[in-house]
Design a protein around this motif. Structure first.
Motif, PDB file in Angstrom:
ATOM      1  N   GLY A 385       3.080  20.872 103.400  1.00  0.00           N
ATOM      2  CA  GLY A 385       4.307  20.205 102.971  1.00  0.00           C
ATOM      3  C   GLY A 385       4.212  18.699 102.931  1.00  0.00           C
ATOM      4  O   GLY A 385       5.219  18.041 102.741  1.00  0.00           O
ATOM      5  N   SER A 386       3.062  18.143 103.121  1.00  0.00           N
ATOM      6  CA  SER A 386       3.025  16.679 103.135  1.00  0.00           C
ATOM      7  C   SER A 386       2.634  16.147 101.760  1.00  0.00           C
ATOM      8  O   SER A 386       1.759  16.681 101.105  1.00  0.00           O
ATOM      9  N   ILE A 387       3.310  15.124 101.355  1.00  0.00           N
ATOM     10  CA  ILE A 387       2.950  14.475 100.092  1.00  0.00           C
ATOM     11  C   ILE A 387       1.657  13.704 100.338  1.00  0.00           C
ATOM     12  O   ILE A 387       1.362  13.302 101.457  1.00  0.00           O
ATOM     13  N   GLY A 388       0.897  13.487  99.275  1.00  0.00           N
ATOM     14  CA  GLY A 388      -0.340  12.744  99.461  1.00  0.00           C
ATOM     15  C   GLY A 388      -1.413  13.605 100.084  1.00  0.00           C
ATOM     16  O   GLY A 388      -2.277  13.123 100.786  1.00  0.00           O
ATOM     17  N   ALA A 389      -1.338  14.895  99.826  1.00  0.00           N
ATOM     18  CA  ALA A 389      -2.373  15.805 100.325  1.00  0.00           C
ATOM     19  C   ALA A 389      -3.611  15.662  99.447  1.00  0.00           C
ATOM     20  O   ALA A 389      -3.680  14.782  98.610  1.00  0.00           O
ATOM     21  N   ALA A 390      -4.505  16.617  99.622  1.00  0.00           N
ATOM     22  CA  ALA A 390      -5.786  16.561  98.909  1.00  0.00           C
ATOM     23  C   ALA A 390      -5.586  16.358  97.411  1.00  0.00           C
ATOM     24  O   ALA A 390      -4.717  16.960  96.800  1.00  0.00           O
ATOM     25  N   THR A 391      -6.331  15.509  96.819  1.00  0.00           N
ATOM     26  CA  THR A 391      -6.264  15.302  95.374  1.00  0.00           C
ATOM     27  C   THR A 391      -7.672  15.455  94.825  1.00  0.00           C
ATOM     28  O   THR A 391      -8.620  15.644  95.570  1.00  0.00           O
ATOM     29  N   ALA A 510      -8.336  32.848  95.774  1.00  0.00           N
ATOM     30  CA  ALA A 510      -8.883  31.506  95.628  1.00  0.00           C
ATOM     31  C   ALA A 510      -8.458  30.933  94.292  1.00  0.00           C
ATOM     32  O   ALA A 510      -8.269  31.666  93.319  1.00  0.00           O
ATOM     33  N   ALA A 511      -8.293  29.622  94.275  1.00  0.00           N
ATOM     34  CA  ALA A 511      -7.931  28.956  93.024  1.00  0.00           C
ATOM     35  C   ALA A 511      -8.694  27.641  92.931  1.00  0.00           C
ATOM     36  O   ALA A 511      -8.979  27.009  93.949  1.00  0.00           O
ATOM     37  N   SER A 512      -8.998  27.272  91.697  1.00  0.00           N
ATOM     38  CA  SER A 512      -9.610  25.970  91.450  1.00  0.00           C
ATOM     39  C   SER A 512      -8.593  25.066  90.784  1.00  0.00           C
ATOM     40  O   SER A 512      -7.898  25.484  89.850  1.00  0.00           O
ATOM     41  N   ILE A 513      -8.531  23.840  91.270  1.00  0.00           N
ATOM     42  CA  ILE A 513      -7.606  22.837  90.734  1.00  0.00           C
ATOM     43  C   ILE A 513      -8.453  21.690  90.230  1.00  0.00           C
ATOM     44  O   ILE A 513      -9.379  21.252  90.934  1.00  0.00           O
ATOM     45  N   ALA A 604       1.755  25.910  94.263  1.00  0.00           N
ATOM     46  CA  ALA A 604       2.797  24.964  93.883  1.00  0.00           C
ATOM     47  C   ALA A 604       2.859  23.840  94.907  1.00  0.00           C
ATOM     48  O   ALA A 604       2.883  22.654  94.569  1.00  0.00           O
ATOM     49  N   LEU A 605       2.834  24.236  96.182  1.00  0.00           N
ATOM     50  CA  LEU A 605       2.882  23.239  97.248  1.00  0.00           C
ATOM     51  C   LEU A 605       1.636  22.352  97.207  1.00  0.00           C
ATOM     52  O   LEU A 605       1.714  21.128  97.329  1.00  0.00           O
ATOM     53  N   GLU A 606       0.494  22.981  97.016  1.00  0.00           N
ATOM     54  CA  GLU A 606      -0.783  22.260  97.006  1.00  0.00           C
ATOM     55  C   GLU A 606      -0.812  21.209  95.901  1.00  0.00           C
ATOM     56  O   GLU A 606      -1.373  20.124  96.066  1.00  0.00           O
ATOM     57  N   THR A 607      -0.204  21.534  94.758  1.00  0.00           N
ATOM     58  CA  THR A 607      -0.192  20.581  93.643  1.00  0.00           C
ATOM     59  C   THR A 607       1.091  19.752  93.634  1.00  0.00           C
ATOM     60  O   THR A 607       1.410  19.094  92.643  1.00  0.00           O
ATOM     61  N   GLN A 608       1.813  19.807  94.748  1.00  0.00           N
ATOM     62  CA  GLN A 608       3.045  19.038  94.914  1.00  0.00           C
ATOM     63  C   GLN A 608       4.001  19.220  93.754  1.00  0.00           C
ATOM     64  O   GLN A 608       4.578  18.273  93.229  1.00  0.00           O
TER      65      GLN A 608
END
Lengths: 787, 160
Positions: A385-391, A510-513, A604-608
């Motif tokens: 839930g934190s903004i600025g997570a992994a990019t 698993a998903a790739s972003i 959805a959360l992971e990609t904010q």
């Protein structure tokens, strides 16, 4: 094995059959009027419709009523075509003929992506597959109620049968009065002409039976006056006055009662027993050995003057039990096996799109973890839930599990049977009357033609009464009762501990972003035991085969997702744990939607991205799904601020031809999630009865909520630990949410409503819990983890 | 022993230890009262005895001799339905219907004791299990029968 190879090999095996079949016309399902057993002046116009002397109409009812309202929905189809008030249409149990078989249910079992079945998208493989299975299903004519298919199956059979009946009645009047059909009117069961001639159906039926139909077109929806309205259910009054007859309410002159004690260990048997103490009890008549019938565990039946007397005898039996010869089951071990299988086995790929790296999903055995822990591989990759997570380009992993579940129909398993010489009659709350008849014939050693099946109302089915174990047991007991009828009734404890459970499953996802924060690849592999091959072996032997073919019911909900991710691979590993499994309301979707939609929420959360916005982004060329999603979001006020202490989540899922989206609103009370409201949007094609649809949405939500919060069947040393409702809790009125139903307007033929609202509830609830508490739950049930 | 059921005297020759549920169902063939669990956990077997909601699967028949017993068959009939049963039909409450006899008897006792129950009072009194999830309609029907106002139903109509 790749899906394409499987389909082609299946097609070539059937190739020879195809040639012969192709030449024959499609089997008519109109049926012989004799099937309706007309008597006392009744006139049957086909195998579906007969007219009583008073002009009322009887519909042959091939499906079982277990609360889903189909006795009314199917009667409405007839009332509409014949311009009759619903009260003038009643139903009688259909006989045994292939015209009453369920075709839609079997076609629905094909492993195709729903998109491949859409107009404009239908591939040759889909067309051939559906044609073959529909033809097979029509030829075999297996009468089964399940798969949310009754209305869909009746759509092109019962409506045309009623339309033909209308045509025959109009034709008869036209011939009798020598007046053109176009000048005749039809209303309230009366055919009339402006000149003053009129006759009601009862007066015309005799002629109509010999008249070719003057018209046979079913009514267009724009002319409906009854269909599409919330007509009151015909079965409600009897159920409100205590007059409805369920299987357990069968009462016959001289009837005896019996109950069972099956080996506590699944697959076990009585080793030694002394019937003496049981027979010494007042009112106890007989003790009978029960072999393991139709996949059930062996045991002992006790016959008595009443159920209570039989039960006193059963508890007094001195028995030593033996466990399962091949070793007793244990669900903790089973879960480890499932997780290992999901991680390390390739399985059968049900869906592939684009390119998916072979090493995207984990392939290494992992350290043992307990079945109920909420851990994932790669937790660090998913920010809470934190903004600025992994990019940047990255992969995300998760592991999910779901446990075995019991059906817990409120009416326990029962069947009443009477064996007199070489004739057998049974009264059963069954979803499969012909399978039950065949089972009864086998047990009693009599020809099938000597078996009569009376289908009662069912106090809940949920798939449990697709089995015929209790039918076999009742017939076996009846064979020892000197021609008297006997009602075999299980205790709640025997029912809970000897079910055919919803199988446990484990999944790795698993998903790739990519660097643009787009999800480019989604891979899922789930592991669990197949159901269909086991069900065929238990009762539909003609479909059983020496090797299991991939079971679509184990993978549904994973491979049939509507999202347009560029690269996709969804596979299922068929394990062989062996705990008895069966079809549980929504079947594979019941766990797979939790895995897939749960992971979508994680992405959805992971990609904010907002959970609704994320889905919109990937619902490319899926306008129906988009419409359902948007309807639920709009009606729930998605995006508007919530009261402090409340949270919401959403999920979207297609099953049984229908699409459902749910928004779940919760608070946390003493650590446990309390669901206040569920907004439920559904696209189920044309709505036959919106009140019944709403009932099924409400029903499914409570059913799914019970499972998501509390449901778990644990087996230790072969024995199921949960025995009654004190150990297997149910959601009750105080914790039931308000369910609001919104139906998308559609002109497509109707699709299922009995099951489709079950799958999205668990992932929507998990999404809400995550939103409110920051905690992601990847294992069901939730309550033990939160309280 | 002499039993008073729905205002009628009924003579039954039964073991006093036999639960009333099985006397009703298997001796008297009054099958409106249902069996769900046998441990008073589900409420399908609920009847009214001297005004109290009673789960008959754990009530020995010997203990109710001389008491006024009302079963679902005595609550109302199609030609003379109780207000609750009329409300149940208007709200289209039952699905499979198996729990509904017990549910109605529990609701009847609630309304006797609390003519206009609040949501919290309905929550506390209505602990019967319904596997088909008819709960929100049970709540509405109780409120309708007690003459209390109902929130408009959003979405597909709940009442006929």
């Amino acid at each position: 094995m790749k899906k394409r190879t499987f389909l082609l090999s299946a097609a070539s095996v059937s190739g020879a059959l195809l040639v012969g079949w192709g030449a024959a016309p499609p089997r008519s399902r109109k049926g012989s009027p004799a099937l309706m057993l007309p008597k006392d002046g009744e006139v049957a116009l086909s195998g579906w419709i007969k007219v009583a002397p008073d002009g009322s109409v009887v519909l042959a009812m091939p499906r079982s009523e277990m609360g889903q309202g189909i006795h009314t929905a199917l009667a409405m189809m007839v009332a509409e075509e014949l311009e009759l008030p619903l009260e003038r249409v009643r139903t009688q149990q259909a006989g045994a003929d292939s015209i009453y078989g369920n075709v839609a249910m079997f076609v629905g079992g094909l492993p195709f992506h729903p998109k491949d079945g859409e107009p404009g998208h239908r591939t040759t493989a889909v067309k051939v597959g559906e044609w073959m299975v529909a033809k097979l299903a029509r030829e075999m004519g297996i009468n089964a109620t399940g798969g949310s298919s009754s209305v869909a199956d009746a759509w092109d059979v019962i409506r045309p049968a009623a339309a033909v009946a209308r045509g025959q009645l109009l034709g008869a009047a036209s011939l009798k009065w020598k007046l053109p059909v176009e000048e005749l009117t039809l209303a309230l069961g009366v055919v009339a002409h402006p000149s003053g001639k009129s006759a009601h159906f009862g007066e015309l039926a005799g002629h109509a039976a010999n008249t070719p139909p003057a018209t046979n077109a079913v009514k267009l929806a724009k002319y409906w006056t009854l269909m599409g309205t919330p007509a009151p259910r015909q079965d409600v009054p009897a159920k409100v006055f205590g007059q409805a007859t369920f299987g357990i309410d069968t009462r016959l002159p001289g009837m005896l009662y019996a109950t069972v004690r099956m080996a506590p260990a699944l697959g076990g048997a009585p080793a030694r027993f002394d019937p003496g103490p049981a027979l010494a009890k007042p009112g106890v008549l007989r003790v009978i050995n029960l072999p393991p019938y139709a996949g059930q565990t062996a045991g002992l039946a006790v016959v008595g003057a009443t159920y209570w007397h039989a039960q006193q005898g059963a508890q007094a039996l001195e028995v030593s039990w033996q466990g399962r010869a091949a070793g007793n089951f244990d669900t903790r071990m089973a879960m480890k096996t499932l997780q290992n299988a999901a991680e390390t086995k390739a399985g059968f790929e049900f869906h592939r799109r684009g390119n998916v790296p072979a090493d995207l999903l984990p392939a290494r055995p992992r350290a043992a973890i307990s079945a109920n822990s909420a851990t994932t591989a790669g937790d660090a990759a998913v920010a809470k839930g934190s903004i600025g997570a992994a990019t940047g380009a990255r992969t995300v992993h998760a592991a999910y599990t779901a446990p075995y579940l019991a059906h817990a129909t409120l009416e326990p398993m029962n069947c009443t049977a009477q064996v007199q010489g070489d004739r057998v009659e049974i009264w059963a709350p069954t979803q499969v009357p012909q399978v039950a008849a065949q089972a009864a014939a086998r047990v009693a050693g009599v020809p099938l033609a000597n078996v009569k099946v009376n289908v009662t109302l069912l106090g809940g089915g949920f798939g449990r009464r697709l089995e015929v174990d209790f039918v076999c047991q009742a017939v076996r007991v009846a064979m020892e009762c000197g021609g008297k009828p006997v009602q075999l009734l299980w205790s709640r404890e025997e029912d809970t501990t000897h079910d055919f459970y919803r199988p446990a499953h484990a999944a790795v996802l698993a998903a790739s972003i990519n660097a643009d924060n787009m999800v480019t690849t989604l891979a899922i592999r789930a592991a669990g035991d197949a159901i269909s091959p086991r069900w065929f072996e238990r009762g539909v032997m003609i479909l059983a085969s020496p090797i299991d073919t991939p079971d679509k019911t184990a993978a549904e909900g994973l491979f049939d997702m509507p999202y347009g991710f560029e690269n996709q691979s969804m596979s299922q590993v068929a394990t062989q744990i062996g705990i008895p499994v069966g079809f549980w309301r929504s079947v594979g979707h019941s766990h797979n939607a939790f895995f897939s939609e749960g992971f979508i929420d994680e992405l959805a959360l992971e990609t904010q991205t907002d959970a609704v916005e994320f889905r919109r982004k990937y619902l490319v060329d899926a306008p129906r799904h988009l419409a359902v999603l948007n309807l639920a979001a709009a009606k729930a006020g998605w995006g508007l601020p919530m009261v402090v202490g409340m949270g919401r989540g959403i999920a979207l899922h297609e099953s049984f031809g229908s699409i459902v989206a749910q928004v779940v609103e919760i608070s946390i009370e003493v650590g446990v999630p309390k669901v206040h409201r569920v907004v439920c949007a559904i696209d189920c094609g044309q709505a036959v009865n919106p009140s019944i649809i709403a009932q099924q949405m409400e029903s499914s939500v409570v059913f799914a909520l019970t499972a998501a919060l509390h449901g778990s069947i644990d087996v230790e040393a072969g024995e199921v630990k949960q025995r009654n409702f004190d150990g297997y809790p149910m959601v009750k009125l105080a914790s039931a949410p308000l369910v609001q139903t919104f139906i998308v307007a559609s002109d497509r033929p109707p699709t299922g409503v009995g099951e489709p609202a079950v799958p999205p509830l668990a992932p929507a609830l998990a999404s809400a819990i995550r939103a409110l508490t920051g905690r992601r739950l990847r294992n069901m049930p939730f309550a033990p983890q939160t309280s | 022993m002499q039993l008073n059921i729905n205002g009628q005297g009924i003579h039954a020759k039964v073991d006093p230890a036999m639960p009333l549920l099985w006397v009703l169902r298997d001796v008297l063939n009054m099958t409106g009262t249902k069996f769900g669990c046998g441990i008073a956990a589900c409420g399908a077997c609920t009847v009214r005895i001297d005004g109290l909601a009673t789960r008959t699967c754990v009530t020995p028949v010997g203990s109710v001799v001389g008491k006024r017993i009302q079963t679902i068959e005595g609550l109302g009939t199609p030609s003379a339905p109780s207000k609750l049963q009329a409300a149940w039909i208007a709200e289209q409450v039952p699905q499979c219907g198996y729990c509904q006899s017990g549910m109605l008897m529990a609701a009847a006792v609630l309304l006797d004791q609390t003519p206009k129950p609040t949501d919290a009072q309905i929550d506390a009194a209505m602990t019967n299990i319904c596997r088909c999830g008819t709960y929100q309609r049970v709540r509405r029907a109780i409120k309708r029968a007690s003459g209390q106002s109902l929130d408009p139903v959003l979405g597909a109509g709940a009442s006929a």
